[in-house]
Design an enzyme around this catalytic site. Structure first.
Site, PDB file in Angstrom:
ATOM      1  N   LYS A   9     -16.883  -6.577  11.327  1.00 37.73           N
ATOM      2  CA  LYS A   9     -16.540  -6.767  12.733  1.00 37.73           C
ATOM      3  C   LYS A   9     -16.455  -5.419  13.458  1.00 37.73           C
ATOM      4  O   LYS A   9     -16.487  -4.356  12.816  1.00 37.73           O
ATOM      5  CB  LYS A   9     -15.205  -7.512  12.814  1.00 37.73           C
ATOM      6  CG  LYS A   9     -15.248  -8.922  12.248  1.00 37.73           C
ATOM      7  CD  LYS A   9     -13.887  -9.592  12.405  1.00 37.73           C
ATOM      8  CE  LYS A   9     -13.869 -10.976  11.791  1.00 37.73           C
ATOM      9  NZ  LYS A   9     -12.557 -11.634  11.965  1.00 37.73           N
ATOM     10  N   TYR A  49     -17.930 -19.150  16.487  1.00 28.31           N
ATOM     11  CA  TYR A  49     -16.517 -19.533  16.379  1.00 28.31           C
ATOM     12  C   TYR A  49     -16.241 -20.914  16.967  1.00 28.31           C
ATOM     13  O   TYR A  49     -15.071 -21.240  17.238  1.00 28.31           O
ATOM     14  CB  TYR A  49     -15.642 -18.479  17.057  1.00 28.31           C
ATOM     15  CG  TYR A  49     -15.406 -17.240  16.209  1.00 28.31           C
ATOM     16  CD1 TYR A  49     -14.988 -17.341  14.880  1.00 28.31           C
ATOM     17  CD2 TYR A  49     -15.584 -15.956  16.742  1.00 28.31           C
ATOM     18  CE1 TYR A  49     -14.777 -16.220  14.106  1.00 28.31           C
ATOM     19  CE2 TYR A  49     -15.359 -14.826  15.968  1.00 28.31           C
ATOM     20  CZ  TYR A  49     -14.953 -14.965  14.642  1.00 28.31           C
ATOM     21  OH  TYR A  49     -14.731 -13.852  13.863  1.00 28.31           O
ATOM     22  N   ASN A 112      -9.090  -7.684  11.178  1.00 28.87           N
ATOM     23  CA  ASN A 112      -9.218  -7.942   9.740  1.00 28.87           C
ATOM     24  C   ASN A 112     -10.594  -7.582   9.191  1.00 28.87           C
ATOM     25  O   ASN A 112     -10.985  -8.031   8.120  1.00 28.87           O
ATOM     26  CB  ASN A 112      -8.804  -9.367   9.399  1.00 28.87           C
ATOM     27  CG  ASN A 112      -9.718 -10.411  10.028  1.00 28.87           C
ATOM     28  OD1 ASN A 112     -10.641 -10.056  10.764  1.00 28.87           O
ATOM     29  ND2 ASN A 112      -9.482 -11.665   9.735  1.00 28.87           N
ATOM     30  N   HIS A 115     -15.728 -10.956   8.516  1.00 30.46           N
ATOM     31  CA  HIS A 115     -15.817 -12.411   8.469  1.00 30.46           C
ATOM     32  C   HIS A 115     -16.682 -12.756   7.272  1.00 30.46           C
ATOM     33  O   HIS A 115     -17.682 -12.089   7.016  1.00 30.46           O
ATOM     34  CB  HIS A 115     -16.470 -12.968   9.746  1.00 30.46           C
ATOM     35  CG  HIS A 115     -16.838 -14.409   9.603  1.00 30.46           C
ATOM     36  ND1 HIS A 115     -15.929 -15.422   9.819  1.00 30.46           N
ATOM     37  CD2 HIS A 115     -17.993 -15.001   9.201  1.00 30.46           C
ATOM     38  CE1 HIS A 115     -16.528 -16.582   9.577  1.00 30.46           C
ATOM     39  NE2 HIS A 115     -17.768 -16.358   9.203  1.00 30.46           N
ATOM     40  N   GLU A 126     -24.296 -20.372   9.474  1.00 31.10           N
ATOM     41  CA  GLU A 126     -24.086 -18.994   9.926  1.00 31.10           C
ATOM     42  C   GLU A 126     -25.279 -18.092   9.595  1.00 31.10           C
ATOM     43  O   GLU A 126     -25.649 -17.233  10.406  1.00 31.10           O
ATOM     44  CB  GLU A 126     -22.800 -18.443   9.302  1.00 31.10           C
ATOM     45  CG  GLU A 126     -21.558 -19.142   9.851  1.00 31.10           C
ATOM     46  CD  GLU A 126     -20.256 -18.672   9.230  1.00 31.10           C
ATOM     47  OE1 GLU A 126     -19.198 -19.089   9.724  1.00 31.10           O
ATOM     48  OE2 GLU A 126     -20.298 -17.889   8.249  1.00 31.10           O
TER      49      GLU A 126
HETATM   50  P1  CMP Z   1     -12.700 -14.883  10.605  1.00 30.34           P
HETATM   51  O1  CMP Z   1     -12.984 -14.950   9.156  1.00 30.34           O
HETATM   52  O2  CMP Z   1     -13.590 -14.093  11.486  1.00 30.34           O
HETATM   53  O3  CMP Z   1     -12.679 -16.368  11.149  1.00 30.34           O
HETATM   54  C1  CMP Z   1     -11.768 -16.832  12.047  1.00 30.34           C
HETATM   55  C2  CMP Z   1     -10.832 -15.766  12.498  1.00 30.34           C
HETATM   56  O4  CMP Z   1      -9.723 -16.235  13.220  1.00 30.34           O
HETATM   57  C3  CMP Z   1     -10.245 -15.063  11.314  1.00 30.34           C
HETATM   58  O5  CMP Z   1     -11.240 -14.284  10.761  1.00 30.34           O
HETATM   59  C4  CMP Z   1      -9.077 -14.332  11.941  1.00 30.34           C
HETATM   60  O6  CMP Z   1      -9.486 -13.092  12.468  1.00 30.34           O
HETATM   61  C5  CMP Z   1      -8.725 -15.259  13.081  1.00 30.34           C
HETATM   62  N1  CMP Z   1      -7.510 -15.987  12.882  1.00 30.34           N
HETATM   63  C6  CMP Z   1      -7.261 -16.929  11.970  1.00 30.34           C
HETATM   64  N2  CMP Z   1      -6.031 -17.424  12.146  1.00 30.34           N
HETATM   65  C7  CMP Z   1      -5.504 -16.758  13.189  1.00 30.34           C
HETATM   66  C8  CMP Z   1      -4.274 -16.816  13.857  1.00 30.34           C
HETATM   67  N3  CMP Z   1      -3.305 -17.665  13.468  1.00 30.34           N
HETATM   68  N4  CMP Z   1      -4.084 -16.004  14.894  1.00 30.34           N
HETATM   69  C9  CMP Z   1      -5.066 -15.175  15.277  1.00 30.34           C
HETATM   70  N5  CMP Z   1      -6.263 -15.076  14.692  1.00 30.34           N
HETATM   71  C10 CMP Z   1      -6.465 -15.858  13.648  1.00 30.34           C
END
Ligand code: CMP
Length: 154
Positions: A9, A49, A112, A115, A126
């Protein structure tokens, strides 16, 4: 063999962690079959998303993934989807175990770094979204025999 999508990301790209992240996944034994660096159009982020549409964090996710370049990796290996997710670690970096990518390199939930596809159907959707021209490669690696053991018969 299974294929999965990994995104580094914008936080990972900005922090200069593409190499570190890719290196950990390659060292695990996964084979790179696709590689792109792109600025994600909003419409594509919304499709990626879509499963989170309506959740309180959806707008923030779309905002973040479009905030800077993203590196998209298509990786192949035995049980690649689950394997990658184990190497990546839990969603929230402050809960991810040390030794995982998020556990070692992240500190906050919305930053984080990565993905990774979470299921077989998601991976197909995807990979098609991020590599729409179908330019994923199929090639042998001489080292594969030293990484992937044949299952014993019987
Ligand atoms: P990702 O794997 O990109 O897929 C969905 C994303 O949503 C996840 O990584 C997190 O970055 C985000 N995410 C999941 N749960 C939460 C939450 N409770 N609050 C904020 N972001 C979230």
């Amino acid at each position: 063999m299974e294929r999965t999508l990994v995104l580094v990301k914008p936080d990972g790209v900005q922090r200069g962690l593409i190499g570190e992240i890719l290196s950990r996944l390659e060292r695990k034994g996964l084979k790179v079959v696709g590689l792109r660096l792109l600025q994600v159009p909003r419409e594509m982020a919304e499709r990626h998303y879509a499963v989170h549409a309506g959740k309180h964090f959806y707008a923030g996710l779309v905002e973040f993934i479009t905030s800077g370049p993203v590196a998209a990796l298509a990786l192949e290996g035995p049980d690649a989807i689950a394997t990658v997710r184990r190497v990546v670690g839990q969603t929230m970096p402050n809960e991810a175990a040390p030794g995982t990518i998020r556990g070692d390199l992240g500190i906050s939930g919305l930053r984080n770094l990565i993905h990774a596809s979470d299921a077989a159907e998601t991976a197909v959707f995807e990979l098609d979204l991020w590599f729409p021209t179908g330019d994923l490669l199929d090639y042998p690696r001489a080292v594969d025999a030293w990484i992937v053991a044949e299952e014993p018969e019987g």
